[in-house]
Design a protein around this motif. Sequence first.
Motif, mmCIF file in Angstrom:
data_model
loop_
_atom_site.group_PDB
_atom_site.id
_atom_site.type_symbol
_atom_site.label_atom_id
_atom_site.label_comp_id
_atom_site.label_asym_id
_atom_site.label_seq_id
_atom_site.Cartn_x
_atom_site.Cartn_y
_atom_site.Cartn_z
ATOM 1 N N SER A 68 0.823 -1.215 0.000
ATOM 2 C CA SER A 68 0.000 0.000 0.000
ATOM 3 C C SER A 68 0.853 1.259 0.000
ATOM 4 O O SER A 68 0.769 2.094 0.915
ATOM 5 N N PRO A 69 1.697 1.452 -1.030
ATOM 6 C CA PRO A 69 2.477 2.689 -1.077
ATOM 7 C C PRO A 69 1.584 3.884 -1.374
ATOM 8 O O PRO A 69 0.495 3.736 -1.944
ATOM 9 N N PHE A 70 2.017 5.062 -0.972
ATOM 10 C CA PHE A 70 1.295 6.293 -1.313
ATOM 11 C C PHE A 70 2.314 7.348 -1.731
ATOM 12 O O PHE A 70 3.427 7.396 -1.224
ATOM 13 N N THR A 71 1.918 8.168 -2.690
ATOM 14 C CA THR A 71 2.812 9.177 -3.267
ATOM 15 C C THR A 71 2.371 10.563 -2.827
ATOM 16 O O THR A 71 1.176 10.875 -2.798
ATOM 17 N N THR A 72 3.343 11.398 -2.481
ATOM 18 C CA THR A 72 3.073 12.726 -1.933
ATOM 19 C C THR A 72 3.309 13.816 -2.974
ATOM 20 O O THR A 72 3.909 13.575 -4.025
ATOM 21 N N ASP A 73 2.870 15.024 -2.647
ATOM 22 C CA ASP A 73 3.072 16.152 -3.571
ATOM 23 C C ASP A 73 4.506 16.656 -3.560
ATOM 24 O O ASP A 73 4.871 17.502 -4.376
#
Length: 541
Positions: free
Chosen positions: A190-195
């Motif tokens: 469950s990776p998540f990418t940031t701004d």
Amino acid sequence: MSYILRLSLLLNFLQRTLQVSTANSPYYTAAVVEYFPVQEIGLSPKDKTLKNVNNYLSLLNEVTEDIDIVVFPEATITTGFQNRNRTILLALATIIPDPSKNIVVCHQTSENYSQYLISLSCGAKNRAVYLVANVIEKRICTGNKCASDNWDFYNSNVIFDRNGTVVGRYRKYNLFGEYTLNKTSKAELSPFTTDFNVTFGQFICFDLLFDTPANALLRNGIRDFVFPTMWFSELPFLTALQAQEQWAYENDVNFLAAGANNPAVGSGGSAIVEGSRGAIIEDIIAQGDSKIYVANVTKRTPRSLLTSVETKITTEEIDKVALTLDNFFLLKDNLTDYAFQLINTTTTTSIDKSLCHGSGENILCCQFRVNLTVNSVTNGAQNSYNYAFLAFSGVRTFSGTYNGGIETCAVVACTNNTPATCGVRFSNYSTVSWPITFQSITIKGNFSNVLHKIQYPNSLRSNLRPLPTTNFKWSYENISQINSKKRTLALIEPENRLITFAIFGRDYSRDSDPRFSSSSHYSIIALVYCLFITLCVLLFK
């Protein structure tokens, strides 16, 4: 709301937006929180959860600088209730919306989501920060093996972006007991990418010791991680900071670890680690308290272009911290089955020793070379540690919750001259003297070069912190003819407060669940652990 107040809030928001990290920034600003949960007797479970979240946000608002991401620890919102009856779980658990739906929970009502989830979303939005929290999640059961109440419960991370939108969720796969909670059929990635152009992997506490999802995320190219944890520290190889930093070092990743704090059960330890550079922040709160730690984290610059984090600390400073840890509860690994050789420090200052353990294809041989000096002791202290060489290739139980394959070569402090006393801390630190200074230590071991095995550089001082990365060298050499690799750990700076210096290896192929083992030995240990975890729940209550 007055015009002046609205203008002030707008300017404050714009200032935050302009100052936070961007995709092109060389670093991002991270915070991790070590949190001691609310202890008030008489509060209802619901009121306790709300007070814990309010305390979370108060800590966050204490920080004056702008933060890009903040990580809170495991199980400290609904603390003490994870192993309770399902009625309590249902009342405290929350639905987490699907991250693909882009839902801002702050705009929702408590009819759909728990009030504490709404508060966390609003907190992320108000501070314009990515916020990682750990909660009990509930989901309607859709399988054919549902409980009578038709709900599944998970130990879950939820991630909010700067607008309070749910952008990530992860359900813990390797449960540490937690027998009232559900486990997904396979580990979620469950990776998540940031701004600010960083993609984070995530996992929770006990996951750290297993192949999936942690190593699977590495194989997918993830190099920044968030890690909520309620770790129960264990000597001599698996105290909290020791476990966190060895994983980050070996895999050369940025690692944001937030620890639950409760010294009575050995929980505590938070760190921000820049891979093989080392920890830029590390701490254990010894007396039961909460604190937020903030640091700038370098984005994934090749480590060859960076210098190691300088961590100069005197023995007086080590002792000052160690003195505060006398009441910090520590579990102990059972080392009685290890190959064992006491180090003779009375007549020798230079020692070479080989030690083997295991059999057949699982045999491990360790080579040790030690140079030491023995100093006179003038402070009248009654106790001092002996040291021993240890080797092990076999299976251990992790407090009865799971069995794991271990391959270890180690130098460990012992309170006496038997394996049972290795990895034991003298109860009163002020009575301890330190006559032995290790000028150098070299440990070598040959390990199979296969995916289901991994080794870490493992060390510990008397203050329950690992050695700085500037004080050791960690290397390997492939031996292609026999599909093997030689791992070498070398102490390169003198050390006189040593507890552990080791190559700590995991062999995932030998893992198993003791509940399904035919061994009555593991069943008894599992029963003992259940009693221990019940005590921990009561103390975290």
